[in-house]
Write a protein that holds these residues in place. Structure first.
Motif, PDB file in Angstrom:
ATOM      1  N   GLU A  80       0.823  -1.210   0.000  1.00 41.09           N
ATOM      2  CA  GLU A  80       0.000   0.000   0.000  1.00 41.09           C
ATOM      3  C   GLU A  80       0.859   1.263   0.000  1.00 41.09           C
ATOM      4  N   LYS A  81       1.902   1.297   0.838  1.00 46.67           N
ATOM      5  CA  LYS A  81       2.788   2.469   0.858  1.00 46.67           C
ATOM      6  C   LYS A  81       3.514   2.625  -0.469  1.00 46.67           C
ATOM      7  N   ASN A  82       3.964   1.521  -1.042  1.00 49.31           N
ATOM      8  CA  ASN A  82       4.666   1.596  -2.325  1.00 49.31           C
ATOM      9  C   ASN A  82       3.741   2.099  -3.431  1.00 49.31           C
ATOM     10  N   ALA A  83       2.479   1.684  -3.406  1.00 45.13           N
ATOM     11  CA  ALA A  83       1.527   2.156  -4.411  1.00 45.13           C
ATOM     12  C   ALA A  83       1.273   3.655  -4.271  1.00 45.13           C
ATOM     13  N   MET A  84       1.268   4.156  -3.040  1.00 48.01           N
ATOM     14  CA  MET A  84       1.066   5.588  -2.818  1.00 48.01           C
ATOM     15  C   MET A  84       2.276   6.405  -3.268  1.00 48.01           C
ATOM     16  N   ASP A  85       3.473   5.831  -3.126  1.00 50.04           N
ATOM     17  CA  ASP A  85       4.695   6.550  -3.498  1.00 50.04           C
ATOM     18  C   ASP A  85       5.066   6.371  -4.963  1.00 50.04           C
ATOM     19  N   ALA A  86       4.350   5.546  -5.691  1.00 54.46           N
ATOM     20  CA  ALA A  86       4.698   5.271  -7.088  1.00 54.46           C
ATOM     21  C   ALA A  86       4.576   6.543  -7.931  1.00 54.46           C
ATOM     22  N   GLY A  87       5.531   6.725  -8.838  1.00 54.02           N
ATOM     23  CA  GLY A  87       5.479   7.844  -9.772  1.00 54.02           C
ATOM     24  C   GLY A  87       6.322   9.034  -9.386  1.00 54.02           C
ATOM     25  N   SER A  88       6.593   9.247  -8.101  1.00 54.31           N
ATOM     26  CA  SER A  88       7.388  10.395  -7.694  1.00 54.31           C
ATOM     27  C   SER A  88       8.844   9.987  -7.504  1.00 54.31           C
ATOM     28  N   LYS A  89       9.721  10.962  -7.623  1.00 54.34           N
ATOM     29  CA  LYS A  89      11.157  10.694  -7.499  1.00 54.34           C
ATOM     30  C   LYS A  89      11.515  10.283  -6.073  1.00 54.34           C
ATOM     31  N   ALA A  90      11.035  11.040  -5.084  1.00 52.28           N
ATOM     32  CA  ALA A  90      11.316  10.706  -3.685  1.00 52.28           C
ATOM     33  C   ALA A  90      10.652   9.395  -3.293  1.00 52.28           C
ATOM     34  N   GLY A  91       9.443   9.147  -3.813  1.00 55.25           N
ATOM     35  CA  GLY A  91       8.754   7.906  -3.505  1.00 55.25           C
ATOM     36  C   GLY A  91       9.456   6.693  -4.061  1.00 55.25           C
ATOM     37  N   PHE A  92      10.036   6.837  -5.250  1.00 53.35           N
ATOM     38  CA  PHE A  92      10.772   5.723  -5.857  1.00 53.35           C
ATOM     39  C   PHE A  92      11.988   5.363  -5.004  1.00 53.35           C
ATOM     40  N   ALA A 128      23.265  -6.859  -9.654  1.00 53.37           N
ATOM     41  CA  ALA A 128      23.485  -8.302  -9.800  1.00 53.37           C
ATOM     42  C   ALA A 128      22.612  -9.120  -8.864  1.00 53.37           C
ATOM     43  N   SER A 129      22.364  -8.623  -7.655  1.00 50.97           N
ATOM     44  CA  SER A 129      21.623  -9.414  -6.659  1.00 50.97           C
ATOM     45  C   SER A 129      20.123  -9.135  -6.657  1.00 50.97           C
ATOM     46  N   ASN A 130      19.667  -8.162  -7.422  1.00 51.60           N
ATOM     47  CA  ASN A 130      18.234  -7.819  -7.416  1.00 51.60           C
ATOM     48  C   ASN A 130      17.696  -7.637  -8.830  1.00 51.60           C
ATOM     49  N   THR A 131      18.100  -8.486  -9.753  1.00 48.82           N
ATOM     50  CA  THR A 131      17.705  -8.304 -11.150  1.00 48.82           C
ATOM     51  C   THR A 131      16.194  -8.396 -11.326  1.00 48.82           C
ATOM     52  N   GLU A 132      15.593  -9.474 -10.836  1.00 50.68           N
ATOM     53  CA  GLU A 132      14.157  -9.650 -10.998  1.00 50.68           C
ATOM     54  C   GLU A 132      13.366  -8.628 -10.189  1.00 50.68           C
ATOM     55  N   LEU A 133      13.855  -8.284  -9.019  1.00 48.87           N
ATOM     56  CA  LEU A 133      13.161  -7.304  -8.195  1.00 48.87           C
ATOM     57  C   LEU A 133      13.160  -5.933  -8.849  1.00 48.87           C
ATOM     58  N   LEU A 134      14.251  -5.541  -9.471  1.00 49.74           N
ATOM     59  CA  LEU A 134      14.310  -4.252 -10.159  1.00 49.74           C
ATOM     60  C   LEU A 134      13.314  -4.206 -11.305  1.00 49.74           C
ATOM     61  N   SER A 135      13.227  -5.280 -12.069  1.00 50.65           N
ATOM     62  CA  SER A 135      12.259  -5.337 -13.170  1.00 50.65           C
ATOM     63  C   SER A 135      10.836  -5.230 -12.651  1.00 50.65           C
ATOM     64  N   TYR A 136      10.566  -5.888 -11.533  1.00 49.15           N
ATOM     65  CA  TYR A 136       9.225  -5.839 -10.949  1.00 49.15           C
ATOM     66  C   TYR A 136       8.885  -4.423 -10.480  1.00 49.15           C
ATOM     67  N   ILE A 137       9.821  -3.761  -9.809  1.00 47.31           N
ATOM     68  CA  ILE A 137       9.556  -2.418  -9.286  1.00 47.31           C
ATOM     69  C   ILE A 137       9.285  -1.439 -10.423  1.00 47.31           C
ATOM     70  N   ILE A 138      10.083  -1.517 -11.475  1.00 43.99           N
ATOM     71  CA  ILE A 138       9.888  -0.613 -12.603  1.00 43.99           C
ATOM     72  C   ILE A 138       8.539  -0.866 -13.267  1.00 43.99           C
ATOM     73  N   GLN A 139       8.184  -2.123 -13.425  1.00 39.01           N
ATOM     74  CA  GLN A 139       6.918  -2.460 -14.059  1.00 39.01           C
ATOM     75  C   GLN A 139       5.725  -2.085 -13.188  1.00 39.01           C
ATOM     76  N   GLN A 140       5.828  -2.299 -11.888  1.00 37.13           N
ATOM     77  CA  GLN A 140       4.690  -2.098 -10.993  1.00 37.13           C
ATOM     78  C   GLN A 140       4.550  -0.647 -10.546  1.00 37.13           C
ATOM     79  N   TYR A 141       5.665   0.027 -10.273  1.00 36.53           N
ATOM     80  CA  TYR A 141       5.601   1.354  -9.680  1.00 36.53           C
ATOM     81  C   TYR A 141       6.230   2.436 -10.540  1.00 36.53           C
ATOM     82  N   GLY A 142       6.664   2.102 -11.740  1.00 34.35           N
ATOM     83  CA  GLY A 142       7.272   3.098 -12.607  1.00 34.35           C
ATOM     84  C   GLY A 142       6.240   4.005 -13.256  1.00 34.35           C
ATOM     85  N   ARG A 143       6.709   5.084 -13.851  1.00 35.29           N
ATOM     86  CA  ARG A 143       5.820   6.039 -14.499  1.00 35.29           C
ATOM     87  C   ARG A 143       5.345   5.516 -15.856  1.00 35.29           C
ATOM     88  N   THR A 144       4.149   5.923 -16.217  1.00 31.04           N
ATOM     89  CA  THR A 144       3.605   5.552 -17.516  1.00 31.04           C
ATOM     90  C   THR A 144       4.286   6.375 -18.605  1.00 31.04           C
TER      91      THR A 144
END
Length: 203
Positions: A80-92, A128-144
C-alpha cells in the motif's frame, strides 16, 4: 514467562507455591498466544505462508521465481505504501529503501533528445543481486510512458595530499628628512623573494 499477578501474603514462599505460580504463568502465556493468533495472521510479517498468498492476491502482488520469504513478506507488507509513493522521485527512492535494495539515484531528463528516459543509478552488486526485483519495481511502480535505464555506479577511492604553500616578502621605504641639496642617498640591496610548492594528485 511474565509475572501477571501477585500471590496472597500467606502464599509467598515454598517450593510447591512456586510451582503453582509457574504453572499459572505457563497457562496464561499459552492463552495469550491463542488470542493473538488471529491478529498475527492479519500481518504479512507474521502470518503463515499459506495465508500470505491470499494477502498478496488482495494487494496485487505476484511472487516471482525463487523469491525468498523475507522479501515476499516485505513486498506484501509495504504494498500500500509503495503504491502511494509510485510515480514520484522521492517515492521511488523510498520504495528501494523499504525493500532493502539500498542507495539509489534518480536522474530525469538528462538527455535533451530522449527526454522520456529516467536513469536509475545503482552499484554493480545491487543490480546483480536484485535483477528480478528491479524489473518488478519498474513495471509495478514506474511512471507511464517513461523508459528506464540502469546505470552502474563504481566508487573510486582517492587520496589527495594537502601541503602548505607560503611565501616571504620584505618592503623598504626611503623617506627624505633633510633639504634636497644637502641630501645624500644610499641604496642597499635587499633580497625579496618567495617560495612555492606544487603538488599534483593523479587517479
Amino acid at each position: 514467562m511474565a509475572e501477571r499477578y501477585s500471590l496472597p501474603v500467606w502464599l509467598k514462599s515454598g517450593e510447591k507455591i512456586n510451582r503453582l505460580k509457574d504453572a499459572f504463568g505457563v497457562w496464561w502465556d499459552k492463552t495469550e498466544g491463542w488470542i493473538k493468533t488471529p491478529l498475527n495472521q492479519m500481518d504479512a510479517q507474521t502470518c503463515s505462508v499459506t495465508l500470505l498468498k491470499y494477502h498478496a492476491y488482495q494487494k496485487d502482488v505476484e511472487r516471482f521465481a525463487d523469491e525468498p520469504d523475507e522479501l515476499f513478506r516485505k513486498r506484501v507488507g509495504f504494498a500500500e505504501k509503495n503504491a502511494m509513493d509510485a510515480g514520484s522521485k522521492a517515492g521511488f527512492i523510498d520504495i528501494f529503501q523499504r525493500l532493502g535494495i539500498g542507495y539509489l539515484e534518480v536522474v530525469e531528463r538528462e538527455d535533451e533528445v530522449n527526454w522520456d528516459v529516467i536513469s536509475l543509478r545503482l552499484s554493480d552488486s545491487q543490480v546483480a543481486s536484485n535483477t528480478e526485483l528491479l524489473s518488478y519495481i519498474i513495471q509495478q511502480y514506474g511512471r507511464t510512458c517513461r523508459r528506464y535505464e540502469l546505470t552502474v555506479l563504481t566508487p573510486i577511492e582517492m587520496t589527495v595530499g594537502v601541503f602548505e604553500v607560503g611565501h616571504g616578502w620584505s618592503l623598504d621605504i626611503a623617506k627624505q628628512v633633510i633639504e634636497p641639496w644637502d641630501a645624500k642617498a644610499t641604496m642597499q640591496n635587499v633580497a625579496t623573494g618567495h617560495t612555492w610548492n606544487l603538488d599534483v594528485a593523479s587517479v
